[in-house]
Design a protein around this motif. Structure first.
Motif, PDB file in Angstrom:
ATOM      1  N   ARG A  33      -8.625   9.388   5.823  1.00  0.00           N
ATOM      2  CA  ARG A  33      -9.238  10.718   5.737  1.00  0.00           C
ATOM      3  C   ARG A  33     -10.337  10.771   4.674  1.00  0.00           C
ATOM      4  N   GLU A  34     -10.432   9.722   3.894  1.00  0.00           N
ATOM      5  CA  GLU A  34     -11.491   9.619   2.889  1.00  0.00           C
ATOM      6  C   GLU A  34     -12.576   8.638   3.326  1.00  0.00           C
ATOM      7  N   GLY A  35     -12.537   8.217   4.606  1.00  0.00           N
ATOM      8  CA  GLY A  35     -13.573   7.344   5.131  1.00  0.00           C
ATOM      9  C   GLY A  35     -13.315   5.861   4.965  1.00  0.00           C
ATOM     10  N   ARG A  36     -12.121   5.486   4.513  1.00  0.00           N
ATOM     11  CA  ARG A  36     -11.769   4.076   4.352  1.00  0.00           C
ATOM     12  C   ARG A  36     -10.946   3.602   5.547  1.00  0.00           C
ATOM     13  N   LEU A  37     -10.656   2.317   5.587  1.00  0.00           N
ATOM     14  CA  LEU A  37      -9.887   1.731   6.673  1.00  0.00           C
ATOM     15  C   LEU A  37      -8.423   1.560   6.263  1.00  0.00           C
ATOM     16  N   PRO A  38      -7.507   1.481   7.232  1.00  0.00           N
ATOM     17  CA  PRO A  38      -6.100   1.246   6.894  1.00  0.00           C
ATOM     18  C   PRO A  38      -5.923  -0.078   6.162  1.00  0.00           C
ATOM     19  N   ALA A  39      -4.934  -0.136   5.288  1.00  0.00           N
ATOM     20  CA  ALA A  39      -4.695  -1.344   4.505  1.00  0.00           C
ATOM     21  C   ALA A  39      -4.370  -2.535   5.388  1.00  0.00           C
ATOM     22  N   CYS A  40      -3.637  -2.306   6.478  1.00  0.00           N
ATOM     23  CA  CYS A  40      -3.268  -3.405   7.366  1.00  0.00           C
ATOM     24  C   CYS A  40      -4.496  -4.029   8.012  1.00  0.00           C
ATOM     25  N   LEU A  41      -5.481  -3.208   8.349  1.00  0.00           N
ATOM     26  CA  LEU A  41      -6.708  -3.727   8.951  1.00  0.00           C
ATOM     27  C   LEU A  41      -7.488  -4.579   7.957  1.00  0.00           C
ATOM     28  N   GLU A  42      -7.615  -4.086   6.734  1.00  0.00           N
ATOM     29  CA  GLU A  42      -8.370  -4.829   5.733  1.00  0.00           C
ATOM     30  C   GLU A  42      -7.705  -6.165   5.393  1.00  0.00           C
ATOM     31  N   ALA A  43      -6.385  -6.242   5.560  1.00  0.00           N
ATOM     32  CA  ALA A  43      -5.666  -7.471   5.221  1.00  0.00           C
ATOM     33  C   ALA A  43      -5.668  -8.493   6.346  1.00  0.00           C
ATOM     34  N   CYS A  44      -6.018  -8.086   7.557  1.00  0.00           N
ATOM     35  CA  CYS A  44      -5.955  -8.989   8.714  1.00  0.00           C
ATOM     36  C   CYS A  44      -7.010 -10.088   8.585  1.00  0.00           C
ATOM     37  N   PRO A  45      -6.603 -11.365   8.559  1.00  0.00           N
ATOM     38  CA  PRO A  45      -7.571 -12.454   8.376  1.00  0.00           C
ATOM     39  C   PRO A  45      -8.328 -12.841   9.634  1.00  0.00           C
ATOM     40  N   THR A  46      -7.896 -12.342  10.789  1.00  0.00           N
ATOM     41  CA  THR A  46      -8.527 -12.757  12.045  1.00  0.00           C
ATOM     42  C   THR A  46      -9.418 -11.693  12.663  1.00  0.00           C
ATOM     43  N   ILE A 104       3.430  -0.413  -8.355  1.00  0.00           N
ATOM     44  CA  ILE A 104       3.250   0.861  -7.658  1.00  0.00           C
ATOM     45  C   ILE A 104       1.774   1.116  -7.408  1.00  0.00           C
ATOM     46  N   ASN A 105       1.452   1.469  -6.164  1.00  0.00           N
ATOM     47  CA  ASN A 105       0.090   1.884  -5.826  1.00  0.00           C
ATOM     48  C   ASN A 105      -0.085   3.311  -6.350  1.00  0.00           C
ATOM     49  N   PRO A 106      -0.947   3.533  -7.339  1.00  0.00           N
ATOM     50  CA  PRO A 106      -1.044   4.859  -7.952  1.00  0.00           C
ATOM     51  C   PRO A 106      -1.851   5.865  -7.137  1.00  0.00           C
ATOM     52  N   ASN A 107      -2.594   5.391  -6.149  1.00  0.00           N
ATOM     53  CA  ASN A 107      -3.424   6.276  -5.332  1.00  0.00           C
ATOM     54  C   ASN A 107      -2.606   6.754  -4.136  1.00  0.00           C
ATOM     55  N   GLN A 108      -2.059   7.955  -4.265  1.00  0.00           N
ATOM     56  CA  GLN A 108      -1.059   8.415  -3.313  1.00  0.00           C
ATOM     57  C   GLN A 108      -1.447   9.748  -2.668  1.00  0.00           C
ATOM     58  N   SER A 109      -0.730  10.054  -1.587  1.00  0.00           N
ATOM     59  CA  SER A 109      -0.918  11.322  -0.884  1.00  0.00           C
ATOM     60  C   SER A 109       0.442  11.941  -0.591  1.00  0.00           C
ATOM     61  N   TYR A 110       0.486  13.257  -0.585  1.00  0.00           N
ATOM     62  CA  TYR A 110       1.748  13.957  -0.362  1.00  0.00           C
ATOM     63  C   TYR A 110       2.377  13.583   0.975  1.00  0.00           C
ATOM     64  N   LEU A 111       1.555  13.438   2.030  1.00  0.00           N
ATOM     65  CA  LEU A 111       2.071  13.191   3.369  1.00  0.00           C
ATOM     66  C   LEU A 111       2.063  11.724   3.766  1.00  0.00           C
ATOM     67  N   GLU A 118       0.818  -1.214   0.000  1.00  0.00           N
ATOM     68  CA  GLU A 118       0.000   0.000   0.000  1.00  0.00           C
ATOM     69  C   GLU A 118       0.846   1.255   0.000  1.00  0.00           C
ATOM     70  N   ASN A 119       1.954   1.212   0.740  1.00  0.00           N
ATOM     71  CA  ASN A 119       2.750   2.422   0.959  1.00  0.00           C
ATOM     72  C   ASN A 119       3.966   2.541   0.060  1.00  0.00           C
ATOM     73  N   ASN A 120       4.006   1.756  -1.004  1.00  0.00           N
ATOM     74  CA  ASN A 120       5.075   1.889  -2.008  1.00  0.00           C
ATOM     75  C   ASN A 120       6.473   1.818  -1.407  1.00  0.00           C
ATOM     76  N   HIS A 177      -4.186   8.633   3.453  1.00  0.00           N
ATOM     77  CA  HIS A 177      -4.771   8.779   2.122  1.00  0.00           C
ATOM     78  C   HIS A 177      -6.044   7.952   1.990  1.00  0.00           C
ATOM     79  N   ARG A 178      -6.223   6.976   2.877  1.00  0.00           N
ATOM     80  CA  ARG A 178      -7.431   6.171   2.916  1.00  0.00           C
ATOM     81  C   ARG A 178      -8.370   6.640   4.026  1.00  0.00           C
TER      82      ARG A 178
END
Length: 297
Positions: free
Chosen positions: A241-254, A213-220, A105-107, A238-239
């Motif tokens: 602040r747009e109402g989405r969840l962190p990539a690590c959370l979405e990937a957690c299988p448990t 490369i993850n093309p959906n990026q943020s300056y900070l 997610e974080n390139n 970048h996720r």
């Protein structure tokens, strides 16, 4: 104030040896740094027009250097929102899917397998993560072990911010500690100050195949960072602040990870804080992390 002015001021405040070490990464970096980048203003001083020009330049650099078409945004904190994270150690199985998701997610640089998350294999009954094993290579979970992922704790009183000599890192109003990668001089003082070992240094120019490369990026947050600068977890701003969840959370299988707005009494994170016995790492330091851990029992 230009970066050149800051570097000169740094020399006036540090000893000769410390100044030379602080400038070493910048000396290497300037071999590939454009004049526009070198004289760029601090993030907080950029007007909307100047920020747009910077993003245009960075977008073109991604195309020139990596062959990738990217979109770089600059999402701002949402008024009244303060982010927090919690992790259920009873059900984390040490699979490292969170670290893998962070890597993608974080390139991050591919050869180094960099990630903002380290997962420690801990002996049951021990709470000292510094004695844990973050380099295990056997099947998980193991008997008599539990697993503790560690990343930036987004402290209320972040020592990394206090020691930065050029104010390249700061805490935003939604609780996220960020870095202006184009202002950082690579002195690594923040890395030394962090008691959670949560900061990373780009020793070399990141190597990432264009198709990865993850093309959906943020300056900070997850834009490709330059060589010679510090970087860190930003709760995937970048996720989030747009109402989405962190990539690590979405990937957690448990389902071990819980994220949300600490100011929202109906959020999942608030439910955890109000119904579980939570703890923070190194509470005795008084840094007030906004990353919480808990067990079911």
């Amino acid at each position: 104030m230009s970066r050149r002015t800051v570097v000169k001021a740094l020399g006036a405040t540090l000893g000769v040896a410390a100044y030379a070490k602080a400038l070493a990464p910048l000396t290497e970096l300037t071999k590939e740094t454009s004049m526009d980048e070198f004289i760029q203003k601090h993030y907080k001083e950029l007007s909307k027009e100047e920020m747009a020009a910077v993003i245009q330049r960075l977008t073109q650099e991604a195309k020139d250097n990596y062959g990738a078409d990217v979109t770089i945004q600059n999402p701002q904190p949402v008024d009244g929102v303060k982010f927090g994270y919690a992790l259920n150690l009873s059900i984390c199985n040490g699979c490292r899917k969170c670290a893998e998701a962070c890597h993608l997610e974080n390139n991050h640089d591919r050869p180094s397998h960099q990630s903002y998350i380290r997962v420690f294999e801990m002996s049951k009954g021990s709470m000292d993560f510094e004695k844990g094993n973050a380099h295990y290579d056997h099947p998980v979970p193991q008997p008599d072990k539990y697993y503790m992922p560690v990343q930036c704790q987004q402290c209320e009183h972040p020592p990394c911010v206090d020691v930065c000599p050029v104010e390249a890192t700061w805490k935003e109003k939604d609780g996220i500690v960020v870095v202006d990668y184009n202002w950082c001089i690579g002195c690594r003082y923040c890395e030394a100050a962090c008691p959670y070992h949560a900061r990373r240094f780009n020793w070399t120019k990141p190597q990432i195949p264009a198709e990865e490369i993850n093309p959906n990026q943020s300056y900070l947050s997850n834009r490709i960072r330059p060589q010679g600068v510090m970087e860190k977890c930003t709760f995937c701003l970048h996720r989030t602040r747009e109402g989405r969840l962190p990539a690590c959370l979405e990937a957690c299988p448990t389902g071990a990870r819980v994220f949300g707005d600490l100011n929202d009494p109906k959020s999942d994170i608030r439910w955890v804080l109000e119904n579980k016995r939570v703890f923070v790492l190194k509470e005795e330091l008084g840094l007030k992390p906004q990353f919480f851990y808990f067990f079911d029992e």
